[in-house]
Design a protein around this motif. Structure first.
Motif, PDB file in Angstrom:
ATOM      1  N   GLU A   3       0.847  -1.212   0.000  1.00  0.00           N
ATOM      2  CA  GLU A   3       0.000   0.000   0.000  1.00  0.00           C
ATOM      3  C   GLU A   3       0.866   1.239   0.000  1.00  0.00           C
ATOM      4  OE1 GLU A   3      -4.085  -1.187   2.295  1.00  0.00           O
ATOM      5  OE2 GLU A   3      -2.721   0.227   3.239  1.00  0.00           O
ATOM      6  N   HIS A   4       2.079   1.082   0.529  1.00  0.00           N
ATOM      7  CA  HIS A   4       2.983   2.220   0.595  1.00  0.00           C
ATOM      8  C   HIS A   4       4.412   1.671   0.632  1.00  0.00           C
ATOM      9  CE1 HIS A   4       4.479   6.195   1.991  1.00  0.00           C
ATOM     10  NE2 HIS A   4       5.421   5.429   2.497  1.00  0.00           N
ATOM     11  N   VAL A   5       5.275   2.232  -0.225  1.00  0.00           N
ATOM     12  CA  VAL A   5       6.691   1.822  -0.184  1.00  0.00           C
ATOM     13  C   VAL A   5       7.563   3.076  -0.295  1.00  0.00           C
ATOM     14  CG1 VAL A   5       8.532   0.462  -1.262  1.00  0.00           C
ATOM     15  CG2 VAL A   5       6.179  -0.393  -1.318  1.00  0.00           C
ATOM     16  N   ASP A   6       8.466   3.224   0.664  1.00  0.00           N
ATOM     17  CA  ASP A   6       9.530   4.222   0.514  1.00  0.00           C
ATOM     18  C   ASP A   6      10.794   3.594   1.093  1.00  0.00           C
ATOM     19  OD1 ASP A   6       9.732   4.750   3.346  1.00  0.00           O
ATOM     20  OD2 ASP A   6       8.016   6.099   3.201  1.00  0.00           O
ATOM     21  N   ASP A   7      11.882   4.348   1.162  1.00  0.00           N
ATOM     22  CA  ASP A   7      13.149   3.749   1.605  1.00  0.00           C
ATOM     23  C   ASP A   7      13.105   3.190   3.025  1.00  0.00           C
ATOM     24  OD1 ASP A   7      14.451   4.039  -0.723  1.00  0.00           O
ATOM     25  OD2 ASP A   7      15.444   5.933  -0.192  1.00  0.00           O
ATOM     26  N   GLY A   8      12.120   3.664   3.808  1.00  0.00           N
ATOM     27  CA  GLY A   8      12.090   3.238   5.209  1.00  0.00           C
ATOM     28  C   GLY A   8      10.878   2.391   5.563  1.00  0.00           C
ATOM     29  N   LEU A   9       9.991   2.170   4.620  1.00  0.00           N
ATOM     30  CA  LEU A   9       8.769   1.410   4.964  1.00  0.00           C
ATOM     31  C   LEU A   9       8.198   0.683   3.751  1.00  0.00           C
ATOM     32  CD1 LEU A   9       6.407   0.841   7.065  1.00  0.00           C
ATOM     33  CD2 LEU A   9       5.244   2.791   6.020  1.00  0.00           C
ATOM     34  N   ALA A  10       7.838  -0.582   3.961  1.00  0.00           N
ATOM     35  CA  ALA A  10       7.021  -1.316   2.982  1.00  0.00           C
ATOM     36  C   ALA A  10       5.788  -1.768   3.752  1.00  0.00           C
ATOM     37  CB  ALA A  10       7.778  -2.510   2.425  1.00  0.00           C
ATOM     38  N   ARG A  11       4.668  -1.116   3.484  1.00  0.00           N
ATOM     39  CA  ARG A  11       3.434  -1.485   4.186  1.00  0.00           C
ATOM     40  C   ARG A  11       2.597  -2.341   3.248  1.00  0.00           C
ATOM     41  NH1 ARG A  11      -0.302  -0.416   8.166  1.00  0.00           N
ATOM     42  NH2 ARG A  11      -2.447  -0.009   7.511  1.00  0.00           N
ATOM     43  N   PHE A  12       2.384  -3.579   3.635  1.00  0.00           N
ATOM     44  CA  PHE A  12       1.638  -4.516   2.799  1.00  0.00           C
ATOM     45  C   PHE A  12       0.254  -4.776   3.376  1.00  0.00           C
ATOM     46  CE2 PHE A  12       4.091  -6.796  -0.560  1.00  0.00           C
ATOM     47  CZ  PHE A  12       5.222  -5.996  -0.542  1.00  0.00           C
ATOM     48  N   CYS A  13      -0.685  -4.992   2.457  1.00  0.00           N
ATOM     49  CA  CYS A  13      -2.041  -5.358   2.868  1.00  0.00           C
ATOM     50  C   CYS A  13      -2.295  -6.802   2.420  1.00  0.00           C
ATOM     51  CB  CYS A  13      -3.042  -4.416   2.208  1.00  0.00           C
ATOM     52  SG  CYS A  13      -4.744  -4.884   2.570  1.00  0.00           S
ATOM     53  N   TYR A  14      -2.792  -7.619   3.336  1.00  0.00           N
ATOM     54  CA  TYR A  14      -3.093  -9.024   3.045  1.00  0.00           C
ATOM     55  C   TYR A  14      -4.607  -9.171   3.034  1.00  0.00           C
ATOM     56  CZ  TYR A  14       1.798  -9.371   4.178  1.00  0.00           C
ATOM     57  OH  TYR A  14       3.152  -9.172   4.171  1.00  0.00           O
ATOM     58  N   SER A  15      -5.139  -9.551   1.873  1.00  0.00           N
ATOM     59  CA  SER A  15      -6.597  -9.675   1.763  1.00  0.00           C
ATOM     60  C   SER A  15      -6.980 -11.149   1.651  1.00  0.00           C
ATOM     61  CB  SER A  15      -7.107  -8.960   0.511  1.00  0.00           C
ATOM     62  OG  SER A  15      -6.588  -7.668   0.460  1.00  0.00           O
ATOM     63  N   PHE A  16      -8.027 -11.503   2.377  1.00  0.00           N
ATOM     64  CA  PHE A  16      -8.462 -12.901   2.448  1.00  0.00           C
ATOM     65  C   PHE A  16      -9.814 -13.063   1.753  1.00  0.00           C
ATOM     66  CE2 PHE A  16      -5.351 -12.267   5.684  1.00  0.00           C
ATOM     67  CZ  PHE A  16      -4.633 -13.446   5.707  1.00  0.00           C
ATOM     68  N   PRO A  17     -10.137 -14.289   1.360  1.00  0.00           N
ATOM     69  CA  PRO A  17     -11.358 -14.513   0.579  1.00  0.00           C
ATOM     70  C   PRO A  17     -12.644 -14.066   1.285  1.00  0.00           C
ATOM     71  CG  PRO A  17     -10.010 -16.498   0.610  1.00  0.00           C
ATOM     72  CD  PRO A  17      -9.363 -15.528   1.535  1.00  0.00           C
ATOM     73  N   ASP A  18     -12.659 -14.031   2.620  1.00  0.00           N
ATOM     74  CA  ASP A  18     -13.886 -13.599   3.322  1.00  0.00           C
ATOM     75  C   ASP A  18     -13.982 -12.075   3.407  1.00  0.00           C
ATOM     76  OD1 ASP A  18     -11.954 -12.895   5.146  1.00  0.00           O
ATOM     77  OD2 ASP A  18     -12.778 -14.069   6.804  1.00  0.00           O
ATOM     78  N   GLY A  19     -13.066 -11.371   2.750  1.00  0.00           N
ATOM     79  CA  GLY A  19     -13.131  -9.907   2.720  1.00  0.00           C
ATOM     80  C   GLY A  19     -12.290  -9.263   3.807  1.00  0.00           C
ATOM     81  N   SER A  20     -11.763 -10.042   4.727  1.00  0.00           N
ATOM     82  CA  SER A  20     -10.966  -9.419   5.797  1.00  0.00           C
ATOM     83  C   SER A  20      -9.595  -9.007   5.272  1.00  0.00           C
ATOM     84  CB  SER A  20     -10.821 -10.373   6.986  1.00  0.00           C
ATOM     85  OG  SER A  20     -10.220 -11.561   6.561  1.00  0.00           O
ATOM     86  N   LYS A  21      -9.074  -7.961   5.902  1.00  0.00           N
ATOM     87  CA  LYS A  21      -7.770  -7.416   5.495  1.00  0.00           C
ATOM     88  C   LYS A  21      -6.906  -7.197   6.738  1.00  0.00           C
ATOM     89  CE  LYS A  21      -9.453  -4.592   1.593  1.00  0.00           C
ATOM     90  NZ  LYS A  21      -9.086  -5.479   0.512  1.00  0.00           N
ATOM     91  N   TYR A  22      -5.640  -7.517   6.606  1.00  0.00           N
ATOM     92  CA  TYR A  22      -4.674  -7.250   7.671  1.00  0.00           C
ATOM     93  C   TYR A  22      -3.455  -6.590   7.035  1.00  0.00           C
ATOM     94  CZ  TYR A  22      -7.567 -10.353  10.450  1.00  0.00           C
ATOM     95  OH  TYR A  22      -8.622 -10.909  11.110  1.00  0.00           O
ATOM     96  N   HIS A  23      -2.666  -5.926   7.885  1.00  0.00           N
ATOM     97  CA  HIS A  23      -1.487  -5.227   7.367  1.00  0.00           C
ATOM     98  C   HIS A  23      -0.221  -5.646   8.094  1.00  0.00           C
ATOM     99  CE1 HIS A  23      -4.721  -2.576   6.010  1.00  0.00           C
ATOM    100  NE2 HIS A  23      -3.898  -2.223   5.038  1.00  0.00           N
ATOM    101  N   LEU A  24       0.901  -5.421   7.430  1.00  0.00           N
ATOM    102  CA  LEU A  24       2.206  -5.512   8.104  1.00  0.00           C
ATOM    103  C   LEU A  24       3.034  -4.319   7.653  1.00  0.00           C
ATOM    104  CD1 LEU A  24       3.352  -9.276   7.836  1.00  0.00           C
ATOM    105  CD2 LEU A  24       2.466  -8.095   9.867  1.00  0.00           C
ATOM    106  N   ASN A  25       3.636  -3.622   8.622  1.00  0.00           N
ATOM    107  CA  ASN A  25       4.599  -2.560   8.300  1.00  0.00           C
ATOM    108  C   ASN A  25       5.993  -3.160   8.436  1.00  0.00           C
ATOM    109  OD1 ASN A  25       2.476  -0.829   8.072  1.00  0.00           O
ATOM    110  ND2 ASN A  25       3.325   0.744   9.430  1.00  0.00           N
ATOM    111  N   MET A  26       6.767  -3.090   7.353  1.00  0.00           N
ATOM    112  CA  MET A  26       8.074  -3.749   7.352  1.00  0.00           C
ATOM    113  C   MET A  26       9.145  -2.792   6.822  1.00  0.00           C
ATOM    114  SD  MET A  26       6.615  -7.324   5.786  1.00  0.00           S
ATOM    115  CE  MET A  26       5.566  -6.530   4.587  1.00  0.00           C
TER     116      MET A  26
END
Ligand code: SAM
Length: 271
Positions: A203-226
């Protein structure tokens, strides 16, 4: 409230990143990110057999050819590699900083007929909590990316180094962030172990952050900031803390065209 009640209530919390999630760049955040809903879904959808098939015997061979017997899995997560290595005949100690992950790993191990030796330990203070020396330390599944500053990375690598016997080996993998930072995200760069049903998109990438969104078949979404680790940077850090030789594989292959692999796997020898 007892510790175990508190832990299970905490596990049911929702993920929370405040008003501006892109500002959350914190090494300590990982214990909040792996909430129960996320972990349960992840494990329900990831087919362990499929993941074993994709990895093949890469890790087992790398360990066997070095005569490894005792392995410390420092990022046990839900136990996939710990269980796999126990079944391949290694003696495994399973550590993780998240008590909830360890509980899930223990349950997964029991279901397959194993009693995992679990220890809750943050990498930065690993040797305070884990006794003994190991032939190998593994840190897999793009886990090292959770460390947001260089001091924490150096500290963690130094702790991994000192948990090893004199001729031990560290195997640590990471997503190919160079490719994402330099060429943008390509949907073929998915988590190799994510399964077809989960989409993992930045969802967002810069030199200090890669924020990913994980979407599941039931519509739920979770994130990880890496933290988007560059491959060269990780190899250099490993050498700076003392590892004598670092070989890096791309999607389990020795030769590859840099932007292509989804994952890099570093095999770092202590001597
Ligand atoms: N290795 C597992 C796999 O491949 O399925 C789990 C990977 S998961 C992406 C990352 C794991 O690293 C989580 O279980 C998390 O709790 C753990 N972790 C992240 N930062 C940590 C730290 N500083 N100390 C200990 N564990 C940490």
């Amino acid at each position: 409230m007892s510790n175990s009640t508190e832990t299970s209530l905490l596990a049911y919390r929702q993920q929370s990143y405040g008003d501006d999630p892109t500002k959350v760049r914190d090494t300590n955040k990982y214990t909040d990110e792996y909430v129960r809903g996320f972990v349960e879904k992840w494990d329900d959808l990831i087919d362990w057999d499929q993941r074993s098939e994709t990895e093949g015997s890469f890790f087992i061979e790398e360990l066997r050819k070095r005569g490894v017997k005792r392995v410390l899995d420092v990022a046990t997560g839900t136990g996939f590699h710990s269980v796999r290595l126990i079944e391949a005949g290694f003696e495994v100690v399973s550590a993780d900083g998240s008590p909830y992950m360890l509980a899930k790993a223990f349950e997964n191990g029991r279901r397959r007929g194993h009693v995992l030796r679990t220890i809750q330990a943050d990498w930065r203070w690993l040797n305070r909590d884990v006794a003994g020396r190991f032939d190998a330390v593994i840190c897999l599944g793009n886990s090292f990316t959770h460390l947001f500053n260089e001091r924490d990375r150096r500290k963690a690598l130094a702790e991994f180094y000192s948990a090893l016997k004199h001729n031990g080996v560290l195997i640590l993998d990471q997503r190919n962030y160079d490719s994402i930072l330099d060429h943008g995200f390509d949907s073929k760069h998915k988590f190799y172990y994510c399964g077809e049903q989960i989409s993992a998109l930045p969802e967002h990438v810069d030199d200090g952050l890669a924020r990913f969104c994980y979407s599941f078949p039931d519509g739920s979404k979770y994130h990880l900031n890496m933290f988007p680790l560059r491959k060269r940077y990780v190899c250099d850090l490993m050498q700076q803390v003392g590892f004598q030789r670092v070989d890096t594989f791309g999607d389990f292959q020795e030769t590859y065209h840099e932007p292509d692999p989804d994952f890099f796997i570093h095999v770092a020898e202590k001597c």
